[in-house]
Scaffold this motif. Sequence first.
Motif, PDB file in Angstrom:
ATOM      1  N   LYS A 231      20.642  53.914  50.997  1.00 16.19           N
ATOM      2  CA  LYS A 231      21.892  54.000  51.732  1.00 16.19           C
ATOM      3  C   LYS A 231      22.579  52.643  51.783  1.00 16.19           C
ATOM      4  O   LYS A 231      21.954  51.632  52.112  1.00 16.19           O
ATOM      5  CB  LYS A 231      21.635  54.495  53.146  1.00 16.19           C
ATOM      6  CG  LYS A 231      21.130  55.939  53.218  1.00 16.19           C
ATOM      7  CD  LYS A 231      20.996  56.385  54.646  1.00 16.19           C
ATOM      8  CE  LYS A 231      20.554  57.840  54.721  1.00 16.19           C
ATOM      9  NZ  LYS A 231      20.424  58.299  56.124  1.00 16.19           N
ATOM     10  N   ILE A 232      23.863  52.645  51.458  1.00 11.92           N
ATOM     11  CA  ILE A 232      24.683  51.436  51.519  1.00 11.92           C
ATOM     12  C   ILE A 232      25.826  51.702  52.487  1.00 11.92           C
ATOM     13  O   ILE A 232      26.572  52.680  52.320  1.00 11.92           O
ATOM     14  CB  ILE A 232      25.227  51.057  50.132  1.00 11.92           C
ATOM     15  CG1 ILE A 232      24.067  50.818  49.157  1.00 11.92           C
ATOM     16  CG2 ILE A 232      26.122  49.829  50.227  1.00 11.92           C
ATOM     17  CD1 ILE A 232      24.516  50.512  47.754  1.00 11.92           C
ATOM     18  N   HIS A 233      25.944  50.858  53.519  1.00  4.42           N
ATOM     19  CA  HIS A 233      26.978  51.031  54.552  1.00  4.42           C
ATOM     20  C   HIS A 233      26.861  52.393  55.227  1.00  4.42           C
ATOM     21  O   HIS A 233      27.852  53.081  55.449  1.00  4.42           O
ATOM     22  CB  HIS A 233      28.376  50.847  53.974  1.00  4.42           C
ATOM     23  CG  HIS A 233      28.635  49.488  53.413  1.00  4.42           C
ATOM     24  ND1 HIS A 233      28.445  48.338  54.148  1.00  4.42           N
ATOM     25  CD2 HIS A 233      29.049  49.087  52.187  1.00  4.42           C
ATOM     26  CE1 HIS A 233      28.744  47.295  53.407  1.00  4.42           C
ATOM     27  NE2 HIS A 233      29.104  47.710  52.216  1.00  4.42           N
ATOM     28  N   GLY A 234      25.627  52.812  55.550  1.00  4.34           N
ATOM     29  CA  GLY A 234      25.436  54.044  56.291  1.00  4.34           C
ATOM     30  C   GLY A 234      25.319  55.291  55.452  1.00  4.34           C
ATOM     31  O   GLY A 234      25.203  56.378  56.007  1.00  4.34           O
ATOM     32  N   GLY A 235      25.365  55.187  54.138  1.00  6.60           N
ATOM     33  CA  GLY A 235      25.281  56.372  53.302  1.00  6.60           C
ATOM     34  C   GLY A 235      26.633  57.005  53.074  1.00  6.60           C
ATOM     35  O   GLY A 235      27.675  56.508  53.521  1.00  6.60           O
ATOM     36  N   LEU A 243      32.697  50.886  56.967  1.00 11.33           N
ATOM     37  CA  LEU A 243      33.593  49.930  56.315  1.00 11.33           C
ATOM     38  C   LEU A 243      34.814  49.639  57.182  1.00 11.33           C
ATOM     39  O   LEU A 243      35.308  48.498  57.214  1.00 11.33           O
ATOM     40  CB  LEU A 243      34.023  50.474  54.950  1.00 11.33           C
ATOM     41  CG  LEU A 243      32.939  50.509  53.870  1.00 11.33           C
ATOM     42  CD1 LEU A 243      33.480  51.150  52.597  1.00 11.33           C
ATOM     43  CD2 LEU A 243      32.430  49.098  53.566  1.00 11.33           C
ATOM     44  N   HIS A 244      35.316  50.668  57.881  1.00 14.03           N
ATOM     45  CA  HIS A 244      36.466  50.450  58.773  1.00 14.03           C
ATOM     46  C   HIS A 244      36.092  49.490  59.906  1.00 14.03           C
ATOM     47  O   HIS A 244      36.856  48.577  60.222  1.00 14.03           O
ATOM     48  CB  HIS A 244      36.930  51.792  59.345  1.00 14.03           C
ATOM     49  CG  HIS A 244      37.990  51.652  60.385  1.00 14.03           C
ATOM     50  ND1 HIS A 244      39.286  51.257  60.095  1.00 14.03           N
ATOM     51  CD2 HIS A 244      37.945  51.837  61.746  1.00 14.03           C
ATOM     52  CE1 HIS A 244      39.988  51.210  61.201  1.00 14.03           C
ATOM     53  NE2 HIS A 244      39.208  51.571  62.231  1.00 14.03           N
ATOM     54  N   LYS A 245      34.927  49.649  60.495  1.00 18.07           N
ATOM     55  CA  LYS A 245      34.491  48.755  61.563  1.00 18.07           C
ATOM     56  C   LYS A 245      34.303  47.335  61.049  1.00 18.07           C
ATOM     57  O   LYS A 245      34.629  46.364  61.751  1.00 18.07           O
ATOM     58  CB  LYS A 245      33.200  49.273  62.182  1.00 18.07           C
ATOM     59  CG  LYS A 245      33.368  50.574  62.970  1.00 18.07           C
ATOM     60  CD  LYS A 245      32.044  51.017  63.579  1.00 18.07           C
ATOM     61  CE  LYS A 245      32.218  52.296  64.375  1.00 18.07           C
ATOM     62  NZ  LYS A 245      30.936  52.739  64.997  1.00 18.07           N
ATOM     63  N   ALA A 250      36.281  41.791  60.756  1.00 19.27           N
ATOM     64  CA  ALA A 250      36.725  40.660  59.935  1.00 19.27           C
ATOM     65  C   ALA A 250      38.137  40.211  60.319  1.00 19.27           C
ATOM     66  O   ALA A 250      38.448  38.998  60.331  1.00 19.27           O
ATOM     67  CB  ALA A 250      36.668  41.070  58.458  1.00 19.27           C
ATOM     68  N   ASN A 251      39.023  41.151  60.641  1.00 22.39           N
ATOM     69  CA  ASN A 251      40.373  40.802  61.051  1.00 22.39           C
ATOM     70  C   ASN A 251      40.387  40.076  62.389  1.00 22.39           C
ATOM     71  O   ASN A 251      41.159  39.123  62.594  1.00 22.39           O
ATOM     72  CB  ASN A 251      41.246  42.066  61.136  1.00 22.39           C
ATOM     73  CG  ASN A 251      41.479  42.689  59.767  1.00 22.39           C
ATOM     74  OD1 ASN A 251      41.429  41.999  58.748  1.00 22.39           O
ATOM     75  ND2 ASN A 251      41.756  43.986  59.738  1.00 22.39           N
TER      76      ASN A 251
END
Length: 255
Positions: A231-235, A243-245, A250-251
């Motif tokens: 699993k990458i980034h939660g599957g 990815l949104h979080k 990052a912003n």
Amino acid sequence: MITRQTRASTFLFTSFLRPSSASLLPQSYICTPCRRELHRGLPQDGQIPKPIPFVPDVPTFLSLIGREMKKHASKLQSWDELFTLTSSQLKERGIDPPRSRRYLLRWREKYRRGEYGVGGDFKYVKDGVAELRVVEVPCIPTKELKAEDEKVTITHTPGMEKLVLNVPNGSETYVLERGQTTADLVKAKGYKVKDGYIVTGKAALPMKGTSQSGATVTASEGLWEHKRGRKIHGGERRRAEVLHKLRVEANKAAR
């Protein structure tokens, strides 16, 4: 409960047939799409295959398929048990979790059908080690070649081709059996010749101290293993959310 499902599956299949066609089906007929999955029972035509030189016993088989299945070797007393126990019986023996049993049953049926991993076609194996040699044999012509089409190189002889063959341990060449010709020779599956003398393939280790090129292949842990996905980034289900979080964090850090 099983009887009801069998009758229902037969009825659903025959209801779409003409009366003349449906009458030709046996009463015990079960539609193939309606069969239970393999882990629910044994196939009706399941036969116990014979061990091959590369897989002589149960511990070797479990070691080759990997996923730590070798730790269950003591729970299977014989080769016949490996190919006759059902999923529920394997569960009683302590083979858990269920995905391990499904993996074992899948590989068991692949072996039954002759779908081996590398080394399954080896004929000469000693103590779990097979030797491969590069042998030059007359090539079988596929078309008529002109004299100017034949090219001579350092590693290639005109009219000859190089094959990777499994030879008896300790021998530097392959001796044809009685009635066998070079046209009957088949190269080892999964291995090829590189630069004219190097044997390349899975788990192929070069032989040292020999006059000719060759390699050894050992029946090691996980040689036939089917790797699990990771699993990458939660599957797949949570990848967009994760990815949104990460972008939001990052912003915020960039402000």
